[in-house]
Design a protein around this motif. Sequence first.
Motif, PDB file in Angstrom:
ATOM      1  N   ALA A  72      -5.699  -0.946  -0.192  1.00  0.00           N
ATOM      2  CA  ALA A  72      -7.450  -1.755   0.504  1.00  0.00           C
ATOM      3  C   ALA A  72      -7.689  -1.169   2.001  1.00  0.00           C
ATOM      4  O   ALA A  72      -8.698  -0.817   1.793  1.00  0.00           O
ATOM      5  CB  ALA A  72      -7.919  -3.530   0.431  1.00  0.00           C
ATOM      6  N   PHE A  73      -7.310  -0.930   2.485  1.00  0.00           N
ATOM      7  CA  PHE A  73      -7.279  -0.069   3.833  1.00  0.00           C
ATOM      8  C   PHE A  73      -7.149   1.861   3.339  1.00  0.00           C
ATOM      9  O   PHE A  73      -8.207   1.908   3.308  1.00  0.00           O
ATOM     10  CB  PHE A  73      -5.878  -0.414   4.964  1.00  0.00           C
ATOM     11  N   VAL A  80     -11.025  -6.958   3.439  1.00  0.00           N
ATOM     12  CA  VAL A  80      -9.890  -7.528   2.303  1.00  0.00           C
ATOM     13  C   VAL A  80      -8.530  -6.940   2.759  1.00  0.00           C
ATOM     14  O   VAL A  80      -7.725  -7.211   2.121  1.00  0.00           O
ATOM     15  CB  VAL A  80     -10.614  -6.619   0.809  1.00  0.00           C
ATOM     16  N   GLY A  81      -8.817  -5.938   3.746  1.00  0.00           N
ATOM     17  CA  GLY A  81      -6.964  -5.084   3.869  1.00  0.00           C
ATOM     18  C   GLY A  81      -6.380  -6.103   5.041  1.00  0.00           C
ATOM     19  O   GLY A  81      -5.145  -6.318   4.627  1.00  0.00           O
ATOM     20  N   VAL A  82      -7.397  -6.610   5.581  1.00  0.00           N
ATOM     21  CA  VAL A  82      -6.858  -7.762   6.271  1.00  0.00           C
ATOM     22  C   VAL A  82      -6.521  -8.898   5.860  1.00  0.00           C
ATOM     23  O   VAL A  82      -5.106  -9.149   6.303  1.00  0.00           O
ATOM     24  CB  VAL A  82      -7.549  -7.973   7.355  1.00  0.00           C
ATOM     25  N   ILE A  83      -6.738  -9.363   5.266  1.00  0.00           N
ATOM     26  CA  ILE A  83      -6.622 -10.310   4.033  1.00  0.00           C
ATOM     27  C   ILE A  83      -5.662 -10.575   3.198  1.00  0.00           C
ATOM     28  O   ILE A  83      -4.496 -11.653   3.421  1.00  0.00           O
ATOM     29  CB  ILE A  83      -7.925 -11.061   3.525  1.00  0.00           C
ATOM     30  N   TRP A  84      -5.411  -9.360   2.485  1.00  0.00           N
ATOM     31  CA  TRP A  84      -4.156  -8.897   1.907  1.00  0.00           C
ATOM     32  C   TRP A  84      -3.144  -9.301   3.022  1.00  0.00           C
ATOM     33  O   TRP A  84      -2.412  -9.055   2.794  1.00  0.00           O
ATOM     34  CB  TRP A  84      -4.432  -7.736   1.314  1.00  0.00           C
ATOM     35  N   LEU A  85      -3.522  -8.070   4.248  1.00  0.00           N
ATOM     36  CA  LEU A  85      -1.695  -8.425   4.583  1.00  0.00           C
ATOM     37  C   LEU A  85      -1.738  -9.642   5.733  1.00  0.00           C
ATOM     38  O   LEU A  85      -0.222  -9.270   5.466  1.00  0.00           O
ATOM     39  CB  LEU A  85      -2.601  -6.872   6.211  1.00  0.00           C
TER      40      LEU A  85
END
Length: 97
Positions: A72-73, A80-85
Amino acid sequence: MQVESFFEWLGQALGSVIRFIVEVLSGLFNTLTSAGGNFVEGLSQALGMDTSVISIIALVIGLMLLYSAVRAFMRASVIVGVIWLMLGLWVLSWVIH
């Protein structure tokens, strides 16, 4: 009489070949099982986690979530990247002590 001894010899030869194949495969699978067990044991000791199947599954899920965050990043999707992270780190925090 000669025919009977030929078939007896043939049966013994075939039995010996089958026994050899079974013993080789048994040794191979025992070696693979031992190597897999040692790998999981070393991994769990290095991470400080249990060696149960649930812990291994949770570790794989956490790593998949981190991989999704990296993807995502790379797509420049920061939210979205922060959520997955966060989800990945949350799952991994359950597993790793």
